[in-house]
Design a protein around this motif. Structure first.
Motif, PDB file in Angstrom:
ATOM      1  N   ALA A   1      44.904  23.291  -3.552  1.00 16.54           N
ATOM      2  CA  ALA A   1      44.512  23.809  -4.864  1.00 16.54           C
ATOM      3  C   ALA A   1      42.996  23.775  -4.990  1.00 16.54           C
ATOM      4  O   ALA A   1      42.361  22.802  -4.603  1.00 16.54           O
ATOM      5  N   SER A   2      42.455  24.847  -5.516  1.00 16.90           N
ATOM      6  CA  SER A   2      41.012  24.899  -5.738  1.00 16.90           C
ATOM      7  C   SER A   2      40.739  25.568  -7.074  1.00 16.90           C
ATOM      8  O   SER A   2      41.564  26.324  -7.593  1.00 16.90           O
ATOM      9  N   GLY A   3      39.547  25.291  -7.628  1.00 17.29           N
ATOM     10  CA  GLY A   3      39.180  25.880  -8.901  1.00 17.29           C
ATOM     11  C   GLY A   3      39.099  24.834  -9.991  1.00 17.29           C
ATOM     12  O   GLY A   3      39.141  23.628  -9.738  1.00 17.29           O
ATOM     13  N   SER A   4      39.020  25.291 -11.215  1.00 15.14           N
ATOM     14  CA  SER A   4      38.852  24.407 -12.365  1.00 15.14           C
ATOM     15  C   SER A   4      40.210  23.877 -12.831  1.00 15.14           C
ATOM     16  O   SER A   4      41.023  24.633 -13.356  1.00 15.14           O
ATOM     17  N   ILE A   5      40.417  22.603 -12.622  1.00 13.96           N
ATOM     18  CA  ILE A   5      41.651  21.939 -13.035  1.00 13.96           C
ATOM     19  C   ILE A   5      41.266  20.646 -13.735  1.00 13.96           C
ATOM     20  O   ILE A   5      40.551  19.833 -13.159  1.00 13.96           O
ATOM     21  N   SER A   6      41.712  20.461 -14.958  1.00 11.13           N
ATOM     22  CA  SER A   6      41.416  19.220 -15.663  1.00 11.13           C
ATOM     23  C   SER A   6      42.330  18.093 -15.190  1.00 11.13           C
ATOM     24  O   SER A   6      41.874  16.962 -14.991  1.00 11.13           O
ATOM     25  N   SER A   7      43.587  18.413 -15.033  1.00 11.33           N
ATOM     26  CA  SER A   7      44.524  17.411 -14.537  1.00 11.33           C
ATOM     27  C   SER A   7      45.687  18.116 -13.886  1.00 11.33           C
ATOM     28  O   SER A   7      46.038  19.236 -14.243  1.00 11.33           O
ATOM     29  N   ILE A   8      46.278  17.464 -12.896  1.00 10.48           N
ATOM     30  CA  ILE A   8      47.473  17.971 -12.225  1.00 10.48           C
ATOM     31  C   ILE A   8      48.641  17.075 -12.600  1.00 10.48           C
ATOM     32  O   ILE A   8      48.598  15.865 -12.368  1.00 10.48           O
ATOM     33  N   ASN A   9      49.647  17.662 -13.210  1.00  9.29           N
ATOM     34  CA  ASN A   9      50.832  16.899 -13.602  1.00  9.29           C
ATOM     35  C   ASN A   9      51.891  16.893 -12.508  1.00  9.29           C
ATOM     36  O   ASN A   9      52.618  15.911 -12.338  1.00  9.29           O
ATOM     37  N   ALA A  10      51.990  18.001 -11.787  1.00  6.46           N
ATOM     38  CA  ALA A  10      52.987  18.088 -10.731  1.00  6.46           C
ATOM     39  C   ALA A  10      52.612  19.189  -9.762  1.00  6.46           C
ATOM     40  O   ALA A  10      52.017  20.195 -10.153  1.00  6.46           O
ATOM     41  N   MET A  11      52.954  18.972  -8.507  1.00  9.35           N
ATOM     42  CA  MET A  11      52.858  20.020  -7.496  1.00  9.35           C
ATOM     43  C   MET A  11      54.171  20.034  -6.735  1.00  9.35           C
ATOM     44  O   MET A  11      54.765  18.976  -6.497  1.00  9.35           O
ATOM     45  N   GLY A  12      54.591  21.222  -6.395  1.00  9.26           N
ATOM     46  CA  GLY A  12      55.875  21.299  -5.724  1.00  9.26           C
ATOM     47  C   GLY A  12      56.033  22.554  -4.909  1.00  9.26           C
ATOM     48  O   GLY A  12      55.140  23.404  -4.852  1.00  9.26           O
ATOM     49  N   TRP A  13      57.181  22.631  -4.266  1.00  7.79           N
ATOM     50  CA  TRP A  13      57.542  23.763  -3.435  1.00  7.79           C
ATOM     51  C   TRP A  13      58.856  24.366  -3.932  1.00  7.79           C
ATOM     52  O   TRP A  13      59.800  23.636  -4.238  1.00  7.79           O
ATOM     53  N   TYR A  14      58.871  25.666  -4.002  1.00  7.49           N
ATOM     54  CA  TYR A  14      60.065  26.432  -4.326  1.00  7.49           C
ATOM     55  C   TYR A  14      60.282  27.404  -3.169  1.00  7.49           C
ATOM     56  O   TYR A  14      59.380  27.657  -2.383  1.00  7.49           O
ATOM     57  N   ARG A  15      61.483  27.950  -3.089  1.00  2.54           N
ATOM     58  CA  ARG A  15      61.733  28.948  -2.061  1.00  2.54           C
ATOM     59  C   ARG A  15      62.628  30.053  -2.606  1.00  2.54           C
ATOM     60  O   ARG A  15      63.388  29.846  -3.548  1.00  2.54           O
ATOM     61  N   GLN A  16      62.500  31.199  -1.983  1.00  2.00           N
ATOM     62  CA  GLN A  16      63.321  32.343  -2.373  1.00  2.00           C
ATOM     63  C   GLN A  16      63.788  33.052  -1.114  1.00  2.00           C
ATOM     64  O   GLN A  16      62.971  33.574  -0.347  1.00  2.00           O
ATOM     65  N   ALA A  17      65.089  33.044  -0.915  1.00  4.49           N
ATOM     66  CA  ALA A  17      65.690  33.747   0.205  1.00  4.49           C
ATOM     67  C   ALA A  17      66.025  35.175  -0.219  1.00  4.49           C
ATOM     68  O   ALA A  17      66.158  35.449  -1.423  1.00  4.49           O
ATOM     69  N   PRO A  18      66.163  36.092   0.722  1.00  2.00           N
ATOM     70  CA  PRO A  18      66.475  37.482   0.370  1.00  2.00           C
ATOM     71  C   PRO A  18      67.736  37.575  -0.480  1.00  2.00           C
ATOM     72  O   PRO A  18      68.768  36.994  -0.149  1.00  2.00           O
ATOM     73  N   GLY A  19      67.626  38.285  -1.595  1.00  2.00           N
ATOM     74  CA  GLY A  19      68.767  38.487  -2.468  1.00  2.00           C
ATOM     75  C   GLY A  19      69.130  37.301  -3.333  1.00  2.00           C
ATOM     76  O   GLY A  19      70.150  37.336  -4.029  1.00  2.00           O
ATOM     77  N   LYS A  20      68.318  36.259  -3.293  1.00  2.00           N
ATOM     78  CA  LYS A  20      68.621  35.064  -4.082  1.00  2.00           C
ATOM     79  C   LYS A  20      67.478  34.752  -5.044  1.00  2.00           C
ATOM     80  O   LYS A  20      66.367  35.246  -4.885  1.00  2.00           O
ATOM     81  N   GLN A  21      67.780  33.920  -6.026  1.00  2.00           N
ATOM     82  CA  GLN A  21      66.758  33.511  -6.981  1.00  2.00           C
ATOM     83  C   GLN A  21      65.871  32.424  -6.387  1.00  2.00           C
ATOM     84  O   GLN A  21      66.284  31.688  -5.476  1.00  2.00           O
ATOM     85  N   ARG A  22      64.679  32.323  -6.915  1.00  2.00           N
ATOM     86  CA  ARG A  22      63.778  31.259  -6.502  1.00  2.00           C
ATOM     87  C   ARG A  22      64.359  29.922  -6.940  1.00  2.00           C
ATOM     88  O   ARG A  22      64.850  29.784  -8.062  1.00  2.00           O
ATOM     89  N   GLU A  23      64.285  28.929  -6.051  1.00  2.00           N
ATOM     90  CA  GLU A  23      64.866  27.623  -6.357  1.00  2.00           C
ATOM     91  C   GLU A  23      63.892  26.511  -5.992  1.00  2.00           C
ATOM     92  O   GLU A  23      63.069  26.662  -5.078  1.00  2.00           O
ATOM     93  N   LEU A  24      64.042  25.402  -6.675  1.00  4.02           N
ATOM     94  CA  LEU A  24      63.227  24.236  -6.392  1.00  4.02           C
ATOM     95  C   LEU A  24      63.615  23.646  -5.043  1.00  4.02           C
ATOM     96  O   LEU A  24      64.798  23.519  -4.727  1.00  4.02           O
TER      97      LEU A  24
END
Length: 119
Positions: A24-47
Motif C-alpha cells: 500500500a502506498s499513498g496518504s493513509i491515516s490508519s489501516i484497520n484491515a488488509m486482506g485478500w479476496y478472490r474471484q473465480a470465473p463465473g463466481k462472486q468475489r469471496e473473502l
C-alpha cells in the motif's frame, strides 16, 4: 491517492505453493484491515483471508490450514502464503485495504493478480 500493488501470482501445479504480496502506498491515516479476496470465473468475489490492526486473522474455511496471511507493518505490506494449492484455488486474487484518510473511511482494491493451479 492510495494504491495497492499486488505481486506473486502465476501458474503452479497442484500441491505447490505461491506467495502473494500487496504493498500500500499513498496518504493513509490508519489501516484497520488488509486482506485478500478472490474471484473465480463465473463466481462472486469471496473473502480468502484478512488481518486487522490488532493482528487478529480470519480465513475462509476452504483455505484454513493451507494459507497464511502476515503483515509487514513497517512497509504497509501484507503477504499471503499459499501452500498445498488445489485447482479450485484458481482465481484472480485481489488485495483490499480498509482504513481512514483523515476522518473519512477509506477502502481500496488492488488490480488483481491471477493464480492458476494446474491438476
Amino acid at each position: 491517492q492510495v494504491q495497492l500493488v499486488e505481486s506473486g501470482g502465476g501458474l503452479v501445479q497442484a500441491g505447490g505453493s505461491l506467495r502473494l504480496s500487496c504493498a500500500a502506498s499513498g496518504s493513509i491515516s490508519s489501516i484497520n484491515a488488509m486482506g485478500w479476496y478472490r474471484q473465480a470465473p463465473g463466481k462472486q468475489r469471496e473473502l480468502v483471508a484478512v488481518i486487522v490492526s490488532s493482528g487478529s486473522t480470519n480465513y475462509a474455511d476452504h483455505v484454513k490450514g493451507r494459507f497464511t496471511i502476515s503483515p509487514d507493518t513497517a512497509k504497509n505490506v501484507v503477504h499471503l502464503q499459499m501452500n498445498t494449492l488445489k485447482p479450485e484455488d484458481t482465481a484472480v486474487y485481489y488485495c483490499n485495504l480498509k482504513g481512514t484518510l483523515g476522518r473519512a473511511p477509506l477502502e481500496v482494491w488492488g488490480q488483481g493478480t491471477l493464480v492458476t493451479v494446474s491438476s
